[in-house]
Design a protein around this motif. Structure first.
Motif, short mmCIF file in Angstrom:
data_model
loop_
_atom_site.label_atom_id
_atom_site.label_comp_id
_atom_site.label_asym_id
_atom_site.label_seq_id
_atom_site.Cartn_x
_atom_site.Cartn_y
_atom_site.Cartn_z
N ALA A 149 37.64 17.96 52.52
CA ALA A 149 37.32 18.53 53.83
C ALA A 149 36.68 17.48 54.73
O ALA A 149 37.00 17.38 55.92
N LYS A 150 35.78 16.69 54.17
CA LYS A 150 35.13 15.63 54.95
C LYS A 150 36.15 14.57 55.38
O LYS A 150 36.09 14.05 56.50
N ALA A 151 37.07 14.27 54.48
CA ALA A 151 38.10 13.27 54.81
C ALA A 151 38.98 13.75 55.95
O ALA A 151 39.55 12.94 56.70
N ASN A 152 39.07 15.07 56.12
CA ASN A 152 39.85 15.65 57.21
C ASN A 152 39.02 15.85 58.48
O ASN A 152 39.49 16.50 59.42
N GLY A 153 37.80 15.32 58.48
CA GLY A 153 36.98 15.36 59.69
C GLY A 153 35.99 16.51 59.77
O GLY A 153 35.30 16.66 60.79
N GLN A 206 26.03 14.83 47.55
CA GLN A 206 26.88 16.00 47.68
C GLN A 206 26.85 16.84 46.41
O GLN A 206 26.69 18.07 46.46
N ILE A 207 26.98 16.18 45.26
CA ILE A 207 26.94 16.88 43.98
C ILE A 207 25.59 17.54 43.76
O ILE A 207 25.50 18.70 43.34
N VAL A 213 35.21 20.99 40.85
CA VAL A 213 36.23 21.44 41.80
C VAL A 213 35.68 21.49 43.23
O VAL A 213 36.34 21.04 44.17
N LEU A 214 34.47 22.02 43.39
CA LEU A 214 33.90 22.09 44.74
C LEU A 214 33.66 20.70 45.32
O LEU A 214 33.89 20.47 46.52
N ASN A 215 33.21 19.78 44.49
CA ASN A 215 32.98 18.42 44.97
C ASN A 215 34.27 17.81 45.50
O ASN A 215 34.28 17.15 46.55
N LYS A 216 35.37 18.05 44.80
CA LYS A 216 36.67 17.55 45.24
C LYS A 216 37.09 18.21 46.55
O LYS A 216 37.57 17.54 47.48
N MET A 217 36.91 19.52 46.66
CA MET A 217 37.29 20.25 47.86
C MET A 217 36.48 19.79 49.07
O MET A 217 37.00 19.61 50.18
N ILE A 218 35.17 19.60 48.87
CA ILE A 218 34.30 19.18 49.96
C ILE A 218 34.65 17.77 50.41
O ILE A 218 34.67 17.47 51.61
N SER A 219 34.94 16.90 49.45
CA SER A 219 35.31 15.52 49.80
C SER A 219 36.60 15.51 50.62
O SER A 219 36.72 14.76 51.60
#
Length: 437
Positions: A212-216, A103-104, A204-210
């Motif tokens: 988002a994925k955790a939310n399906g 992802q990174i 910051v983007l890595n955290k946001m994407i993670s």
């Protein structure tokens, strides 16, 4: 009333576009409010300033977009963009790597690809169109939701690639022309600023994407995206790079007009990738490429038309004078004034063109060196120029076939949060060590 009208105009422009209404409607309504509150003649100002501003943008940008859009379409349907993406993924996104690492690296691949082309002198608008299909392929490989694509692409071409030392972009060249400084002024602070931007973006983007994925959430192509089949024959990596390299060399080495650079590269793309496309659809591909050039230019033009109306309001100069009259350290005054004017005009180029000639004598009289002013101005110009009313932001979101409310959080991180942090770092470094400029 004039100042109230300007404030209401910007509020209307941002709110209406954020609600996914047409930017033409948003900018027209905002312009009408500004004109009426200022007591300007409505019909005359709309015809000359609003429509005239849109026309000015079409005159300056349409030719560049015209062939760049065709080239981008050819890269998408031929698989050349996917070929580049697959090679980059193969080099940096090892299948054995963890999901987080992939992802990174996916974020970095798109940011770097976008920045390299833009730092080479290619207009950010063309970079967006060219990199978009590559970003889709990379994000599919990393399973990053599509709504993050605009933010990551803009993180490469609308941030340090515009403001960094030596960048052959208007954001960096205008201060040189106005202040008489070198494009590489503030080299070390500029490099520090670039590093800060990239680090903030990725973290910051890595955290946001993670999250988002955790939310399906997961990656999915949009209905208007060109998808290349995985088993489809594609041009090789090095062949796919040739038109991009030719464009880069023509523009930077031989100083050929960008219109003819994109024309030559689009023709070369068509020749090199001809056998990888459906022969019966080539005419439609080219036609679609030409038509797609209208949308981004129109989006930028609509906002520029509104900005032109704002500049006709007598109170606009009062606002500028008030900002310049703030009693702060000259370095901070440079940051505030440039960022504020770029926010008002929705562009780092337009804002600097207006404010630097005004602020230069004021800041120099307070002891601020032109080279310090140059590097601080370029970085601060890229902080608030990318609010939702920015033409480039609107163009990118529209081109990606996304909604502003879905894609803007990531755009804000890369083009406002990261650039603000970098501006703070550059400003602090030049404040403490002005000799570094």
């Amino acid at each position: 009333m004039q100042i109230l009208g300007i404030v209401l105009g910007f509020a209307i422009l941002i709110f209406v576009t954020y609600k996914n209404w047409s930017v033409y409607l948003a900018s027209f309504l905002a312009s009408v409010v500004v004109i009426l509150c200022a007591g300007l003649p409505l019909t005359e100002t709309i015809a000359q300033s609003y429509i005239g501003g849109i026309g000015a943008i079409f005159t300056s940008l349409f030719g560049m977009f015209l062939f760049g859009s065709v080239m981008a379409k050819i890269y998408a349907v031929s698989g050349a963009a996917s070929s580049i993406a697959n090679t980059l993924c193969g080099a940096f996104l090892k299948d054995s790597g963890s999901e987080k690492k992939k992802q990174i690296m996916g974020i970095l691949v798109v940011i770097c690809a976008s920045a390299i082309i833009c730092y080479g002198g290619i207009n950010a608008a063309i970079v967006i169109i060219t990199i978009y299909p590559i970003a889709l392929a990379v994000f599919e490989r990393c399973n990053i939701p599509k709504r993050f694509v605009p933010g990551v692409i803009l993180g490469g071409c609308c941030t340090f690639a515009l403001s960094g030392p030596g960048a052959p972009q208007p954001t960096n060249m205008i201060p040189s022309q106005i202040l008489g400084t070198s494009p590489a002024a503030g080299l070390i602070p500029g490099i520090v600023g670039i590093i800060v931007e990239v680090v903030v973006m990725v973290l910051v983007l890595n955290k946001m994407i993670s999250n988002a994925k955790a939310n399906g959430e997961s990656f999915a192509y949009g209905p208007k995206d060109s998808i290349t089949a995985s088993d489809k024959a594609m041009p090789g990596f090095w062949i796919s790079l040739i038109p991009l390299v030719v464009l880069f060399v023509m523009f930077n080495v031989f100083s050929v007009n960008i219109i003819f650079c994109t024309l030559a590269s689009s023709v070369l793309s068509l020749v090199l990738f001809y056998k990888y496309m459906d022969k019966d659809k080539i005419k439609s591909y080219v036609n679609e490429g030409f038509v797609s050039a209208l949308t981004p230019v129109g989006s930028i033009g609509a906002v520029f038309g509104f900005a032109t109306c704002v500049q006709q309001v007598p109170a606009f100069q009062n606002i500028v004078d008030s900002v310049l009259g703030i009693k702060v350290n000259p370095i901070l005054l440079c940051v505030i004034s440039v960022a504020f004017l770029c926010a008002l005009t929705g562009g780092s180029t337009t804002g600097q063109s207006i404010v630097l000639p005004i602020v230069q004598p004021v800041l120099e009289s307070k002891g601020l060196a032109a080279s310090v002013m140059h590097r601080i101005a370029t970085f601060s110009a890229t902080t608030l120029d990318s609010l939702p009313h920015s033409g480039t932001i609107l163009m990118t979101v529209t081109y990606s076939d996304l909604k502003m409310k879905d894609s803007y959080p990531a755009i804000f991180v890369t083009t406002t949060l990261a650039t603000t942090m970098a501006t703070a770092a550059v400003t602090l470094l030049l404040w403490l060590c002005p000799w570094l400029a």
